[in-house]
Scaffold this motif. Sequence first.
Motif, PDB file in Angstrom:
ATOM      1  N   THR A   1       0.852  -1.187   0.000  1.00 25.91           N
ATOM      2  CA  THR A   1       0.000   0.000   0.000  1.00 25.91           C
ATOM      3  C   THR A   1       0.889   1.238   0.000  1.00 25.91           C
ATOM      4  O   THR A   1       1.781   1.378   0.839  1.00 25.91           O
TER       5      THR A   1
ATOM      6  N   GLY B   1      -1.973   5.410   0.127  1.00 26.43           N
ATOM      7  CA  GLY B   1      -3.354   4.999   0.361  1.00 26.43           C
ATOM      8  C   GLY B   1      -3.894   4.016  -0.647  1.00 26.43           C
ATOM      9  O   GLY B   1      -5.035   3.557  -0.527  1.00 26.43           O
TER      10      GLY B   1
ATOM     11  N   THR C   1      -7.013  -0.864  -4.848  1.00 19.69           N
ATOM     12  CA  THR C   1      -8.137  -0.321  -4.072  1.00 19.69           C
ATOM     13  C   THR C   1      -7.649   0.825  -3.205  1.00 19.69           C
ATOM     14  O   THR C   1      -6.503   0.847  -2.749  1.00 19.69           O
ATOM     15  N   GLU C   2      -8.567   1.770  -2.971  1.00 23.09           N
ATOM     16  CA  GLU C   2      -8.276   2.921  -2.110  1.00 23.09           C
ATOM     17  C   GLU C   2      -9.528   3.212  -1.291  1.00 23.09           C
ATOM     18  O   GLU C   2     -10.584   3.512  -1.858  1.00 23.09           O
ATOM     19  N   ASN C   3      -9.407   3.054   0.018  1.00 20.27           N
ATOM     20  CA  ASN C   3     -10.560   3.249   0.903  1.00 20.27           C
ATOM     21  C   ASN C   3     -11.735   2.368   0.486  1.00 20.27           C
ATOM     22  O   ASN C   3     -12.891   2.801   0.501  1.00 20.27           O
ATOM     23  N   GLY C   4     -11.441   1.154   0.074  1.00 19.83           N
ATOM     24  CA  GLY C   4     -12.477   0.204  -0.296  1.00 19.83           C
ATOM     25  C   GLY C   4     -13.004   0.357  -1.704  1.00 19.83           C
ATOM     26  O   GLY C   4     -13.801  -0.460  -2.155  1.00 19.83           O
TER      27      GLY C   4
ATOM     28  N   ASP D   1      -3.200  11.381  -4.623  1.00 16.10           N
ATOM     29  CA  ASP D   1      -4.400  12.062  -5.093  1.00 16.10           C
ATOM     30  C   ASP D   1      -4.019  13.226  -5.995  1.00 16.10           C
ATOM     31  O   ASP D   1      -3.146  14.038  -5.651  1.00 16.10           O
TER      32      ASP D   1
END
Length: 648
Positions: free
Chosen positions: A454, A457, A484-487, A608
């Motif tokens: 990871t 994030g 995946t990022e924050n689900g 981001d």
Amino acid sequence: MTNTPISSIEAVNAAIKNHNPFTNAGIVKEQDVWGKGVPDVPTLNAHASNKVFEAIEFVRTSQLSQDKVTSIVITAQQGVGKTHLLSRIRHQLETKGGALFVYAGGNNYTDLNLVKYQFQQTLADSLSETGSQGVMQWQEVAAAMANETRGDNCPQSAELVKKFDQAYKKSLDKNKNLMNALQAQVLKNKPNADPYILRAILWTLSETQAPFAIRWLSGEELAQVNADELGLPNSPKSNQDKEAEALKNIQQVLNLVSFYNPVIICFDEIDVKNNSTEDGLPTESVIANLVKILHDTLENSELSQGVVFLTVMLPETWREKVNLIPGGTPDRVSKFTQRKPIELKYVSSDSMVDLVTVWLQEFYHSKQLIPPHPLYPFTEGELREYGKNKPTVREALQWCAKNFKVDELPPDPLSRFELAFTKESNLNAEDYLQDNNMLAEALCFGFETLINHTLEGVKIEEITRDVKPKSQNKNWIKFKIVGTENGAAVKIGVSVIQDSRTALCAGLKRLIDYQTFDLTRGCLVRSQDKIQKMKQNSEAYKLLEELISQKGGEHVDLIEEQIRPLIAIYSIYQKCSNYDLTDAQIFDIITQNKITIDNLLLREILSDPSGILPDADDSDILDELFDPTNLSQTDESDESDELSDLYS
């Protein structure tokens, strides 16, 4: 070699330390022409050797007697590969047949006042070498003469040589003489031939008598007992007498042997500074005059297979000396190409790789080793870089001799990796900063080392190199990061467009097409200075604005200091066997030392997006027309959109 396991790096390196195949490789001697020869790159100066074989075929097939003797001049500076070329011609004729080969090196002429006599000796020596039928070239001709008297179903030359002595002895036991009968039969077909020269050539079929016959054919005297056995005249002569008779003997020999096979006569190194004649003529003038005399006096029968004279010299020798000789000499010396010499070329980047490949192939084959790759210990990149200097063949092989070495590999994997990293990091940035594919491969490999990690994030689950649909992508999106990022699913398409000649619009159009290429984010990797050279009203800038402001994508600045370590580790991975490292060891070391985890460029791609559009230069709107990033260099599907900006 593809199914054979690679040899251990220790064994390969030991062989390299024990023997350097390139030592003295740039010096080709006469024995290399006649012997095993040197490794050859058929594509190097193929234009010259092809022209020589074309001339041989021309004299062989022409129905006109005036075409049966022709000539070619080849020019090149020292070390460019003149004797390499002659070696290629000789060995190809030895392998495939097609002509008899005569090599007359410049050092053969120690007394230019006796040039004809010395050439007669050269002719006899050359025809004593093995030809395409596995026997001496003299014996090929003698067998053809003998078989001509018998018609069809005649034995091969090697078989005839093997049985000749026994058959001759049997004839004597019967109070007959095989040689006398054979000579008489051949003379019926060759009534104008010198009977003694013809008899001496036939005697080369005898394994016991051939050395004496060849000595006689070269103009040397025999012991009287040997001359009597052969039935050949034998009287002491001064060198001046031998010189006076040599031309007639040469003509007789060439007229006879060329009836059965084309003959190519190669005069090499005529620039050699031996001495001069009593009249002060230098070697090049004497040899050129000899070619002229032979050209004008050989019997040009339409039944002949023909003779080709090939003379090799320096460009200035042709330009300043031979081409200025009066009396039509240049026309006779360079007849086939109409007084236009064939010039040999220097080594290029491509031929440098080919040259080293064939030399190393022979080296490793002789050692029964399979190297990590065919060019080991060199790399293709360094060979191509050196080839840009356009060296001579000699210079190229000398460079190889100097650089044919391996670094001592430390015993532990980490130290070997550190050594490799130092070496692979020492690259010229110009070699990769414009190479879209290499940059993308390095980035992609960097992310592959981070699978199941990871970062910023984002948990990286998969790296997709084959972005679909392929027919629409056309390799503009180099790879896709899936995770995946924050689900939530993350699918980042990465396009590297650093080469200024590459159409920027085509790549940006793919990056903003999230639906077609199944993306959640598009990322353009391109250096900031190239972005700043864009114009705000260009189509490319508008597409970049759409990517960042509307699609949530981003532009990531390609910074040389950040991409260099990724280039290095990717190169180590590609050459892992060179450094005696396994894939697992490389991945472990990269992970343990956080080479990719801490890489700011990889982190920036995953982070981001800032949503901030990079600045572009709009100081002169007229420059828009000439902006290389706005040129229409894309595929046909984008052509109408590209042109619309110019005509809007």
